[in-house]
Design a protein around this motif. Structure first.
Motif, PDB file in Angstrom:
ATOM      1  N   VAL A   1       0.853  -1.185   0.000  1.00  0.00           N
ATOM      2  CA  VAL A   1       0.000   0.000   0.000  1.00  0.00           C
ATOM      3  C   VAL A   1       0.894   1.241   0.000  1.00  0.00           C
ATOM      4  N   GLU A   2       0.499   2.249  -0.773  1.00  0.00           N
ATOM      5  CA  GLU A   2       1.090   3.580  -0.707  1.00  0.00           C
ATOM      6  C   GLU A   2      -0.035   4.566  -0.438  1.00  0.00           C
ATOM      7  N   LEU A   3       0.232   5.517   0.437  1.00  0.00           N
ATOM      8  CA  LEU A   3      -0.816   6.466   0.761  1.00  0.00           C
ATOM      9  C   LEU A   3      -0.238   7.836   1.062  1.00  0.00           C
ATOM     10  N   VAL A   4      -1.087   8.802   0.835  1.00  0.00           N
ATOM     11  CA  VAL A   4      -0.773  10.191   1.122  1.00  0.00           C
ATOM     12  C   VAL A   4      -1.794  10.672   2.124  1.00  0.00           C
ATOM     13  N   LEU A   5      -1.340  11.331   3.176  1.00  0.00           N
ATOM     14  CA  LEU A   5      -2.223  11.874   4.196  1.00  0.00           C
ATOM     15  C   LEU A   5      -2.282  13.381   4.059  1.00  0.00           C
ATOM     16  N   ASN A   6      -3.484  13.900   4.124  1.00  0.00           N
ATOM     17  CA  ASN A   6      -3.687  15.334   3.882  1.00  0.00           C
ATOM     18  C   ASN A   6      -2.891  16.232   4.825  1.00  0.00           C
ATOM     19  N   PRO A   7      -2.692  15.882   6.130  1.00  0.00           N
ATOM     20  CA  PRO A   7      -1.926  16.798   6.996  1.00  0.00           C
ATOM     21  C   PRO A   7      -0.444  16.848   6.673  1.00  0.00           C
ATOM     22  N   PHE A   8       0.047  15.948   5.781  1.00  0.00           N
ATOM     23  CA  PHE A   8       1.492  15.864   5.515  1.00  0.00           C
ATOM     24  C   PHE A   8       1.737  15.889   4.006  1.00  0.00           C
ATOM     25  N   PRO A   9       1.555  17.022   3.364  1.00  0.00           N
ATOM     26  CA  PRO A   9       1.820  17.106   1.914  1.00  0.00           C
ATOM     27  C   PRO A   9       3.293  16.866   1.620  1.00  0.00           C
ATOM     28  N   GLY A  10       3.524  16.245   0.483  1.00  0.00           N
ATOM     29  CA  GLY A  10       4.896  15.958   0.080  1.00  0.00           C
ATOM     30  C   GLY A  10       5.456  14.683   0.662  1.00  0.00           C
ATOM     31  N   ARG A  11       4.711  13.990   1.497  1.00  0.00           N
ATOM     32  CA  ARG A  11       5.194  12.749   2.105  1.00  0.00           C
ATOM     33  C   ARG A  11       4.389  11.572   1.585  1.00  0.00           C
TER      34      ARG A  11
ATOM     35  N   VAL B   1      -0.029  -2.159 -14.981  1.00  0.00           N
ATOM     36  CA  VAL B   1      -0.843  -0.951 -14.819  1.00  0.00           C
ATOM     37  C   VAL B   1      -0.657  -0.334 -13.436  1.00  0.00           C
ATOM     38  N   HIS B   2       0.181  -0.939 -12.591  1.00  0.00           N
ATOM     39  CA  HIS B   2       0.446  -0.334 -11.290  1.00  0.00           C
ATOM     40  C   HIS B   2       1.074   1.039 -11.427  1.00  0.00           C
ATOM     41  N   ILE B   3       1.733   1.263 -12.586  1.00  0.00           N
ATOM     42  CA  ILE B   3       2.401   2.537 -12.777  1.00  0.00           C
ATOM     43  C   ILE B   3       1.417   3.701 -12.767  1.00  0.00           C
ATOM     44  N   ILE B   4       0.166   3.398 -13.171  1.00  0.00           N
ATOM     45  CA  ILE B   4      -0.841   4.464 -13.186  1.00  0.00           C
ATOM     46  C   ILE B   4      -1.106   4.941 -11.762  1.00  0.00           C
ATOM     47  N   SER B   5      -1.297   3.968 -10.838  1.00  0.00           N
ATOM     48  CA  SER B   5      -1.545   4.346  -9.454  1.00  0.00           C
ATOM     49  C   SER B   5      -0.332   5.001  -8.831  1.00  0.00           C
ATOM     50  N   LYS B   6       0.859   4.516  -9.167  1.00  0.00           N
ATOM     51  CA  LYS B   6       2.069   5.117  -8.606  1.00  0.00           C
ATOM     52  C   LYS B   6       2.198   6.576  -9.030  1.00  0.00           C
ATOM     53  N   VAL B   7       1.906   6.842 -10.318  1.00  0.00           N
ATOM     54  CA  VAL B   7       1.977   8.224 -10.786  1.00  0.00           C
ATOM     55  C   VAL B   7       0.892   9.060 -10.126  1.00  0.00           C
ATOM     56  N   ALA B   8      -0.327   8.481 -10.027  1.00  0.00           N
ATOM     57  CA  ALA B   8      -1.451   9.240  -9.468  1.00  0.00           C
ATOM     58  C   ALA B   8      -1.202   9.588  -8.001  1.00  0.00           C
ATOM     59  N   ILE B   9      -0.689   8.631  -7.222  1.00  0.00           N
ATOM     60  CA  ILE B   9      -0.504   8.881  -5.802  1.00  0.00           C
ATOM     61  C   ILE B   9       0.601   9.900  -5.566  1.00  0.00           C
ATOM     62  N   ARG B  10       1.617   9.897  -6.445  1.00  0.00           N
ATOM     63  CA  ARG B  10       2.701  10.878  -6.288  1.00  0.00           C
ATOM     64  C   ARG B  10       2.262  12.268  -6.749  1.00  0.00           C
ATOM     65  N   MET B  11       1.403  12.293  -7.743  1.00  0.00           N
ATOM     66  CA  MET B  11       0.841  13.584  -8.136  1.00  0.00           C
ATOM     67  C   MET B  11       0.008  14.169  -6.989  1.00  0.00           C
ATOM     68  N   GLN B  12      -0.778  13.299  -6.332  1.00  0.00           N
ATOM     69  CA  GLN B  12      -1.599  13.775  -5.216  1.00  0.00           C
ATOM     70  C   GLN B  12      -0.726  14.278  -4.072  1.00  0.00           C
ATOM     71  N   LYS B  13       0.432  13.647  -3.865  1.00  0.00           N
ATOM     72  CA  LYS B  13       1.345  14.065  -2.797  1.00  0.00           C
ATOM     73  C   LYS B  13       1.770  15.517  -2.970  1.00  0.00           C
ATOM     74  N   TRP B  14       2.064  15.921  -4.215  1.00  0.00           N
ATOM     75  CA  TRP B  14       2.521  17.298  -4.438  1.00  0.00           C
ATOM     76  C   TRP B  14       1.346  18.261  -4.615  1.00  0.00           C
ATOM     77  N   LEU B  15       0.229  17.747  -5.106  1.00  0.00           N
ATOM     78  CA  LEU B  15      -0.921  18.621  -5.267  1.00  0.00           C
ATOM     79  C   LEU B  15      -1.466  19.121  -3.946  1.00  0.00           C
ATOM     80  N   LEU B  16      -1.168  18.409  -2.830  1.00  0.00           N
ATOM     81  CA  LEU B  16      -1.652  18.849  -1.539  1.00  0.00           C
ATOM     82  C   LEU B  16      -1.100  20.202  -1.141  1.00  0.00           C
TER      83      LEU B  16
END
Length: 457
Positions: free
Chosen positions: A358-368, A437-452
């Protein structure tokens, strides 16, 4: 991500039309639409089933309602709201005076119960000594009865011997009387012959007859004396028998009395043993009361149940607390364990299993970017629960939004900040299927990390 792919595809199609490489006729347009469905839809379906991404994420922690075990007035509040604490730290104190008094009273009752137990045990010792003394008395009385019976037997034997002596003496009297009568007859004959004819019998013969008669008289008198002595011995033996029988009766009465004393001593011992059991039960009850009083006194200090902090602190000094769940003193957040729960459509979880990355981004910690594992897919949802009620469930309320929860545990080999309760985020699960197709989620989750940083959630 699907929108990005769709945008690129539309841009390519528009470019082809602009460059007139494809004519805007119905058939090319239909072909472009079908191709778009396969080009965009195929990877999208494989992506959602192999590496599903969900923005429905929340951090959860155990929450403890701080309800006191005992009632009382708050004497002092030590904890401050939202300040981290360690397990066992003092939260607040309730006035301990009533519970200290209860402990003192229970301790005094315990001491009295123990003294009562000692007295009961001493009574048992006395009762056992009485039983031993009574048993010795019974033994002595039994021996006295046996001895008196032996004396009675000896007295009966003496009577029998005395009666035999009387019979023998009477036989001797009869024999001596017969001899005396014969001696008297011979003497009379000798005297008469001498008177009639002096020469018929000699004087010596007459003298011998007189002496024989005298001897016979003496023997008769001795035999009669023997009879008298034998009769006196019989009377003495009978008197001894009466005394022996009286002694036997007295000994038997003494045995009965000794047995009664022994029975009474046994009853006293049983009663004393019962008293010990009752006293011991009182000691146990008093010890239980002391233990309860000590526990209640200890509960006057409310301690932190785990590492965490207090929120919704509703008490201050002087507040009256009662052990009712609806009247909690506050809410304690346990920070020792933090779980991540994500919500997914049910069909997206068909390939998800425990242990998937699992990879996840938490809203209180952008960039992580945080990593973890799937702990379990929770195979239940509250939409399927019908609570007991007097009302029949409405058919319009039956249904499901089609979501299931996934419990996620963060990896411990990474630096994890103190996660706030209820924080949101985005999570991606990587199954063992469709790895390209895991690359799609990897790109999406990293985009969300910086978009925060620019699009806070």
């Amino acid at each position: 991500m699907i929108a990005f792919m769709l945008t690129i595809y539309v841009a390519v199609v528009v470019l082809l039309f602009k460059m007139k490489l494809v004519k805007p006729n119905p058939y090319p347009i239909a072909l472009i639409l079908v191709a778009g469905i396969f080009v965009i839809g195929g990877p999208a379906v494989a992506w959602t089933l192999s590496a599903p991404v969900s923005p429905r994420v929340v951090t959860t922690q155990y929450v403890v309602q701080l309800v006191p075990y005992v009632k009382g007035q708050v004497a002092k509040v030590h904890a401050q709201a939202n300040v981290p604490m360690k397990k066992g730290d003092l939260l607040l104190e309730i006035n301990p005076t009533p519970y200290q008094n209860a402990l003192d009273q229970a301790t005094a009752q315990l001491q009295a119960a123990r003294e009562g137990l000692k007295q009961a045990e001493a009574g048992v010792d006395v009762a056992k000594a009485s039983v031993a003394s009574a048993a010795a008395g019974v033994q002595q009385a039994t021996a006295a009865v046996g001895q008196s019976k032996a004396v009675v037997s000896n007295a009966l034997a003496s009577i029998k011997r005395a009666k035999a002596g009387i019979a023998s003496a009477e036989a001797g009297v009869t024999k001596a009387k017969a001899a005396d009568d014969l001696a008297k007859t011979e003497e009379q004959i000798a005297v008469n012959l001498q008177k009639t004819d002096a020469g018929a019998i000699s004087a010596l013969r007459v003298t011998q007859s007189v002496q024989s008669r005298q001897a016979a008289d003496a023997a008769l008198q001795a035999a009669e004396t023997g009879v008298n002595e034998a009769q006196a011995a019989l009377l003495q033996a009978e008197a001894g028998l009466s005394q022996s029988q009286a002694a036997e009766q007295q000994a038997a009465a003494g045995l009965v009395a000794a047995q009664a004393v022994q029975q009474q001593a046994d009853a006293s011992e049983s009663q004393a043993m019962l008293g010990v059991k009752i006293a011991a039960s009182k000691v146990q009850a008093a010890e239980a009361q002391v233990s309860d009083a000590q526990f209640n006194l200890g509960q006057c200090k409310m301690l932190a149940p785990a590492d965490g902090y207090v929120v919704n602190w509703t008490v201050q000094e002087g507040t009256m607390l009662v052990p009712v769940p609806l009247a909690a003193a506050g809410t304690f957040i346990n920070t020792e364990q933090t779980f991540i729960v994500a919500s997914y459509p049910q069909n997206w979880l068909m390939n998800v299993e425990s242990g998937d990355d699992v990879e996840l981004v938490l809203n209180p910690f952008p960039g992580r970017l945080f990593k973890g594992k799937v702990d379990q897919v929770i195979p239940a949802t509250g939409e399927g629960q019908f609570d007991p009620s007097k009302s029949v469930p409405l058919a319009s309320q039956v249904g499901s939004h089609g979501f299931l929860a996934v419990k996620i545990l963060l990896d411990q080999d990474q630096t994890i900040p103190s996660l706030p309760l209820g924080a949101g985020g985005t999570v991606a699960i990587y199954t063992d299927h469709g790895k390209p197709v895991h690359i799609i989620s990897k790109v999406a989750i990293r985009m969300q990390k910086w978009l925060l940083y620019i699009m806070p959630s």
